[in-house]
Write an enzyme that holds these catalytic residues in place. Structure first.
Site, PDB file in Angstrom:
ATOM      1  N   GLY A 179       0.751  -1.397   0.006  1.00 28.34           N
ATOM      2  CA  GLY A 179       0.125   0.286   0.122  1.00 28.34           C
ATOM      3  C   GLY A 179       0.876   1.605  -0.142  1.00 28.34           C
ATOM      4  N   GLN A 235       3.193  10.065   1.232  1.00 33.13           N
ATOM      5  CA  GLN A 235       4.215   9.029   0.929  1.00 33.13           C
ATOM      6  C   GLN A 235       5.131   9.773  -0.423  1.00 33.13           C
ATOM      7  OE1 GLN A 235       2.867   5.567   2.096  1.00 33.13           O
ATOM      8  NE2 GLN A 235       4.217   4.690   3.323  1.00 33.13           N
ATOM      9  N   CYS A 251       5.995  -0.393   6.818  1.00 34.14           N
ATOM     10  CA  CYS A 251       5.848   1.385   6.751  1.00 34.14           C
ATOM     11  C   CYS A 251       6.923   1.497   5.431  1.00 34.14           C
ATOM     12  CB  CYS A 251       5.267   2.411   7.009  1.00 34.14           C
ATOM     13  SG  CYS A 251       4.664   3.626   6.560  1.00 34.14           S
ATOM     14  N   GLU A 262      -3.561   2.648   5.233  1.00 32.74           N
ATOM     15  CA  GLU A 262      -3.018   4.321   4.492  1.00 32.74           C
ATOM     16  C   GLU A 262      -4.106   5.358   4.326  1.00 32.74           C
ATOM     17  OE1 GLU A 262      -0.581   3.365   2.612  1.00 32.74           O
ATOM     18  OE2 GLU A 262      -0.491   1.250   3.506  1.00 32.74           O
ATOM     19  N   HIS A 281      -2.553   7.934   6.384  1.00 33.16           N
ATOM     20  CA  HIS A 281      -1.366   8.583   6.522  1.00 33.16           C
ATOM     21  C   HIS A 281      -1.921   9.705   6.010  1.00 33.16           C
ATOM     22  CE1 HIS A 281       2.572   6.192   5.914  1.00 33.16           C
ATOM     23  NE2 HIS A 281       1.454   5.879   5.731  1.00 33.16           N
TER      24      HIS A 281
HETATM   25 NI    NI Z   1       2.630   3.571   5.629  1.00 36.13          NI
END
Ligand code: NI
Length: 193
Positions: free
Chosen positions: A45, A50, A98, A141, A144
């Site tokens: 994911g 990110q 992650c 996710e 985030h």
């Molecule tokens: Ni992550």
């Protein structure tokens, strides 16, 4: 095109992300780049913060963990503006990792059943009840997008124990197999300390 993965300590990971609108420029190109980045770095994911974008976009391909978690079989999801509703309070603890925190894995307690609403990259709306490890990936996710990381759910004692590893990521003292973007260096005073 592979994009660099922004690492823990970078402020973009801590911002609230904005809803995506249909006039978003090159959305499909960004989604394709996010998949390429995720596959190259062997993640399951990836959320837009990110890759340095505070926009509510998530890509997931959970197939690599489908042997252990059958609910993940064939599940590939492009989530634009996802909304998670918790369906019941039953919680399960499992290890998470992650791409923004390379070399770390910690136990996180999360609910097992959620309702998920989202639009896809053509802005077609979807809604589905999701359970098990797939629900965990979705929640990780979606966290985030609100500037949260899985280590925020880890106990203060455990956080203390991994403090040196976290500092190593923040200060760029780690090697990584995929392209990354480190946190901006903190301003040093004239003594260089
Ligand atoms: Ni992550």
């Amino acid at each position: 095109m592979k994009l660099p993965v922004y690492l823990y300590g970078h402020p973009v990971l801590r911002n609230e992300s904005k809803d995506v609108t249909p006039d978003y420029v090159d959305l499909k190109k960004l989604v394709a780049d996010m998949y390429e980045t995720m596959y190259f770095s062997e993640g399951i994911g990836l959320a837009a913060p990110q890759v340095g974008r505070n926009d509510r976009i998530v890509v997931i391909d959970a197939e690599p963990v489908s042997k252990t978690f059958p609910e993940c079989t064939g599940r590939k999801l492009t989530l634009i503006n996802p909304e998670v509703t918790v369906l019941d309070g039953e919680k399960v603890t499992r290890a998470e990792g992650c791409l923004s925190l390379p070399g770390l894995s910690e136990n996180v307690s999360r609910v097992e059943h959620i309702n998920l609403k989202w639009v896809d990259e053509d802005f077609v709306p979807h809604e589905e009840e999701i359970s098990g490890f797939l629900a965990r990936i979705v929640m990780h996710e979606c966290d985030h997008l609100d500037g949260h990381l899985y280590i925020d759910h880890v106990s203060p004692i455990r956080r203390q124990l991994i403090r040196n590893k976290l500092n190593a990521i923040v200060t760029g003292r780690i090697a990584c197999d995929y392209p990354v973007k480190y946190a901006p260096k903190k301003h040093k005073n004239s003594n260089g300390r």
